[in-house]
Design a protein around this motif. Structure first.
Motif, PDB file in Angstrom:
ATOM      1  N   ALA A  68      46.842  51.869  62.796  1.00 27.46           N
ATOM      2  CA  ALA A  68      45.466  51.646  63.250  1.00 27.46           C
ATOM      3  C   ALA A  68      44.944  52.765  64.144  1.00 27.46           C
ATOM      4  O   ALA A  68      43.742  52.979  64.229  1.00 27.46           O
ATOM      5  CB  ALA A  68      45.371  50.313  63.993  1.00 27.46           C
ATOM      6  N   PHE A  69      45.836  53.491  64.819  1.00 34.97           N
ATOM      7  CA  PHE A  69      45.406  54.448  65.846  1.00 34.97           C
ATOM      8  C   PHE A  69      45.766  55.856  65.372  1.00 34.97           C
ATOM      9  O   PHE A  69      46.930  56.246  65.402  1.00 34.97           O
ATOM     10  CB  PHE A  69      46.100  54.120  67.168  1.00 34.97           C
ATOM     11  CG  PHE A  69      46.068  52.638  67.484  1.00 34.97           C
ATOM     12  CD1 PHE A  69      44.881  52.029  67.874  1.00 34.97           C
ATOM     13  CD2 PHE A  69      47.205  51.858  67.348  1.00 34.97           C
ATOM     14  CE1 PHE A  69      44.833  50.661  68.134  1.00 34.97           C
ATOM     15  CE2 PHE A  69      47.174  50.492  67.606  1.00 34.97           C
ATOM     16  CZ  PHE A  69      45.988  49.889  68.000  1.00 34.97           C
ATOM     17  N   GLN A  70      44.770  56.580  64.908  1.00 32.10           N
ATOM     18  CA  GLN A  70      45.065  57.883  64.299  1.00 32.10           C
ATOM     19  C   GLN A  70      44.638  59.069  65.163  1.00 32.10           C
ATOM     20  O   GLN A  70      44.910  60.209  64.803  1.00 32.10           O
ATOM     21  CB  GLN A  70      44.413  57.976  62.914  1.00 32.10           C
ATOM     22  CG  GLN A  70      45.065  57.059  61.880  1.00 32.10           C
ATOM     23  CD  GLN A  70      46.521  57.430  61.568  1.00 32.10           C
ATOM     24  OE1 GLN A  70      46.889  58.594  61.634  1.00 32.10           O
ATOM     25  NE2 GLN A  70      47.343  56.443  61.253  1.00 32.10           N
ATOM     26  N   ASN A  71      43.980  58.826  66.277  1.00 27.15           N
ATOM     27  CA  ASN A  71      43.639  59.951  67.154  1.00 27.15           C
ATOM     28  C   ASN A  71      44.948  60.547  67.686  1.00 27.15           C
ATOM     29  O   ASN A  71      45.755  59.838  68.292  1.00 27.15           O
ATOM     30  CB  ASN A  71      42.770  59.429  68.311  1.00 27.15           C
ATOM     31  CG  ASN A  71      42.276  60.543  69.209  1.00 27.15           C
ATOM     32  OD1 ASN A  71      42.970  61.537  69.428  1.00 27.15           O
ATOM     33  ND2 ASN A  71      41.073  60.385  69.741  1.00 27.15           N
ATOM     34  N   PRO A  72      45.176  61.860  67.463  1.00 29.90           N
ATOM     35  CA  PRO A  72      46.470  62.431  67.887  1.00 29.90           C
ATOM     36  C   PRO A  72      46.698  62.308  69.388  1.00 29.90           C
ATOM     37  O   PRO A  72      47.848  62.316  69.839  1.00 29.90           O
ATOM     38  CB  PRO A  72      46.386  63.900  67.454  1.00 29.90           C
ATOM     39  CG  PRO A  72      45.007  64.133  66.974  1.00 29.90           C
ATOM     40  CD  PRO A  72      44.314  62.823  66.792  1.00 29.90           C
TER      41      PRO A  72
END
Ligand SMILES: Cc1ncc(C[n+]2csc(CCOP(=O)(O)OP(=O)(O)O)c2C)c(N)n1
Ligand SMILES: [Mg+2]
Length: 636
Positions: free
Chosen positions: A315-319
């Motif tokens: 769900a969380f793809q911000n590096p």
């Protein structure tokens, strides 16, 4: 020391009826009685004690698993400020409660389980229903409660009870520790006497703590929020349990940070609150899931961050995503290498709001939040307005119940395709208006759970939405709701099998194998005609006033009539199994056979191998507690 000679069972009941809890100065009785089914393993002990103390009310469930569901649903609706004891005989009566125990522990709601147990005296062993063990004589089926209980004890002598009951209360009333507590009660010991100190039976009030966040951690949390450009809040069940809905609303009004709600956290904010993006995760809305995907800061409040919430860590793809976890439970606070703000949700949100005074998300993000919200309302309207079939679509069936129900009413569900549809589509207007058991997703929870919800707050209408599969697993508590005069509105959605698992089966290439209620044919498979099951007759037979409907209009009329009635009613409607509410911007990890002779499975496996690459190792890649300051200290 003044003492009173009593049996162990009498002492236990006399103790339980004197336990109270207090939070924010409000005192409440903790145990509202005992649910149970008597057998030889409890009738002469606990059964006799319950008869002796009618002010500790005995309720008769029709299945021990239901007892636990009723107690857990009651506790959840009471924000964990009250529950029931659950009594059973030994053997199958006891083990019937294990599913309920796991469900309560996973959902972090207090239930006290009192299974009967084999003779402590041992000389007559093996007794009826005793599991014999060659390894030792202190083994019984009740040992199976150990992994699913937060506290477990076996009372082998009547005086042991004095120590155990206070430990049981400590765990049941601990916001971080609570769950199922099991006190196994050997059949003979229940009836044995001891001179109990009379102080044991005096009123005792257990304070429910609101631990405050550590000051240094709060300062770092505030720094994280101030630095965030794309923050998102995930609101879990802890928001409701802590009665932090108002604090959450003020925090997001002040900061503009949007909220995604988990299954347990849904109803933290009204659906039309400007910052509420609705459901998040596998069964989430597009807005909440895009916000989560792009977020540089996830503020997780009172959530376990289960795979349905994290979309199996995709769900969380911000590096650069970081987590700030507000939770009373240490284990949850440390998840995803987040900054652990170990505290009560309400306290933490109020203090964090004060610490980030002046912070607000930028105008561009605020505009996107409004646009996502608006688009989602349009999508819900579209699904609610559908006039599919008959058989009608499940989405429109949800819409009718939502429209007919009043703002304060409660929808109840647990397993199948309904949890996903309800999570996305149900428009909640008041806290706890949405009651889904999705920690364990126990088929059979719905009707028993609905009864527990209704008992916790009889002023609210309870709408139990249940699939035909779940209904077949346990519908017995319809009779109990009639017996006790607690009205339920039951909607049975008949799609002749498992729409949810059938859909899953298709998505993994297995073409729905084993998920329809069909006759076996000459092919050797369950691929014949649909087996006729008369759900309306079943509901009617158990005592519910029942209407069988087919069209949208008939259904809407029946739901309205049901809501106006003063006794338990049911509406049975066929829904189109293949007409599903879609998923939005999310994924769930269900591994697919690596090799297979079936083309569709090989294709599904290839897609799976691509998708699984999106899973992140957040426990090491998102450390919010940077080691910088710690290492500086080491070097000094
Ligand atoms: C006790 C239990 N057994 C099995 C499952 C796995 N399971 C999840 S949903 C489902 C089918 C539910 O069927 P139904 O209630 O008819 O709902 P539908 O999928 O048709 O919406 C099954 C078997 C479960 N969640 N709980
Ligand atoms: Mg079904």
């Amino acid at each position: 020391m003044a003492t009173q000679r009593m049996t162990m069972a009498q002492a236990l009941v006399a103790f339980l009826k004197q336990q109270y809890v207090e939070r924010d100065g409000v005192e409440q009785r903790f145990f509202h009685g005992a649910w149970g089914i008597f057998g030889h393993g409890c009738i002469a002990g606990i059964g006799q004690a319950l008869q002796q103390y009618p002010d500790f009310r005995y309720y008769q469930s029709k299945n021990e698993q239901a007892s636990v569901h009723i107690a857990a649903a009651f506790a959840k609706t009471k924000n964990r400020m009250g529950t029931f004891a659950c009594v059973s005989s030994i053997g199958p009566g006891a083990t019937n409660m294990i599913t309920g125990a796991a469900m309560a522990t996973i959902n972090r709601v207090p239930v006290l389980l009192l299974p009967g147990d084999i003779f402590a005296r041992r000389n007559v062993a093996p007794v009826l229903q005793q599991l014999e063990s060659e390894q030792g004589q202190d083994v019984s089926v009740n040992d199976a409660f150990k992994p699913v209980s937060r506290y477990w004890d076996r009372i082998n002598r009547p005086d042991q009870l004095i120590c155990s009951v206070v430990e049981a209360m400590r765990v049941l009333t601990s916001p971080a520790q609570t769950g199922a507590v099991t006190l196994a009660l050997p059949q003979d010991v229940q009836t044995e006497i001891y001179d109990y100190p009379v102080e044991m039976f005096e009123k005792r009030v257990w304070h429910i703590a609101r631990p405050e966040p550590e000051r240094a951690m709060l300062a770092r949390a505030a720094e994280m929020v101030r630095a965030a450009k794309r923050p998102v809040i995930i609101a879990g069940g802890g928001v409701l349990y802590s009665e932090a809905c108002g604090a959450l609303a003020r925090f997001v009004h002040q900061t503009g940070i949007p909220v995604g709600e988990t299954q347990a956290g849904k109803s933290s904010l009204p659906f039309d609150h400007p910052q509420n993006l609705g459901a998040v995760g596998v069964t989430g809305t597009p807005g909440a899931n895009i916000a989560a995907r792009e977020a540089d800061l996830v503020i997780a409040v009172g959530t376990r961050l289960s795979d349905f919430t994290t979309a199996s860590k995709t769900a969380f793809q911000n590096p650069n995503v970081r987590f700030l976890n507000i939770n009373v439970a240490e284990m949850d606070a440390f998840k995803h290498a987040g900054l652990p703000l170990i505290a009560d949700a309400r306290e933490a949100l109020e203090q964090l709001a004060a610490s980030v005074n002046g912070y607000h998300v930028d105008a561009e993000y605020a505009a996107r939040i409004s646009a996502w919200k608006q688009r989602w309302e349009e999508e819900t309207d579209r699904i609610y307005a559908m006039r599919h079939g008959p058989p009608i679509s499940q989405g429109e069936a949800v819409g009718v119940v939502n429209r007919v129900s009043r703002p304060q009413d409660i929808v109840v569900g647990a397993a199948g395709s309904l949890p996903g549809d309800l999570h996305k589509l149900w428009r909640t207007r008041q806290p706890n208006g949405y009651h889904l058991e999705y920690g364990y997703s126990t088929m059979g929870y719905e009707i028993a759970g609905g009864l527990g919800v209704k008992m916790a707050d009889p002023s609210r209408e309870v709408y139990v939405m249940v699939g035909d599969g779940s209904f077949l697993m346990m519908s017995s508590e319809i009779a109990t709701s009639v017996q006790e005069g607690y009205k339920l509105n039951i909607i049975v959605l008949d799609n002749h099998g498992f729409s949810s698992i059938g859909g899953l089966s298709r998505s993994i290439g297995s073409k729905g194998f084993g998920t329809d209620y069909r006759y076996r044919t000459g092919t050797g498979h369950l691929d014949g005609q649909t087996i006729p099951i008369d759900f309306a007759a079943l509901c009617e037979g158990l005592g519910a006033k029942t209407t069988r409907v087919r069209t949208h209009e008939e259904y809407a009329q029946a739901v309205e009539a049901m809501s106006a009635a003063d006794r338990t009613c049911a509406v049975v409607v066929e829904v189109d199994k293949e007409h599903r509410v879609p998923g939005y911007e999310s994924w769930w990890d269900v591994p697919i056979s690596t090799v297979s002779e079936i083309d569709t499975i090989r294709e599904a496996r290839a897609r799976y191998e691509e998708a699984v690459k999106m899973e992140r190792r957040l426990e090491v890649t998102s450390p919010a507690l940077t080691p910088a300051k710690a290492s500086e200290k080491v070097n000094q």
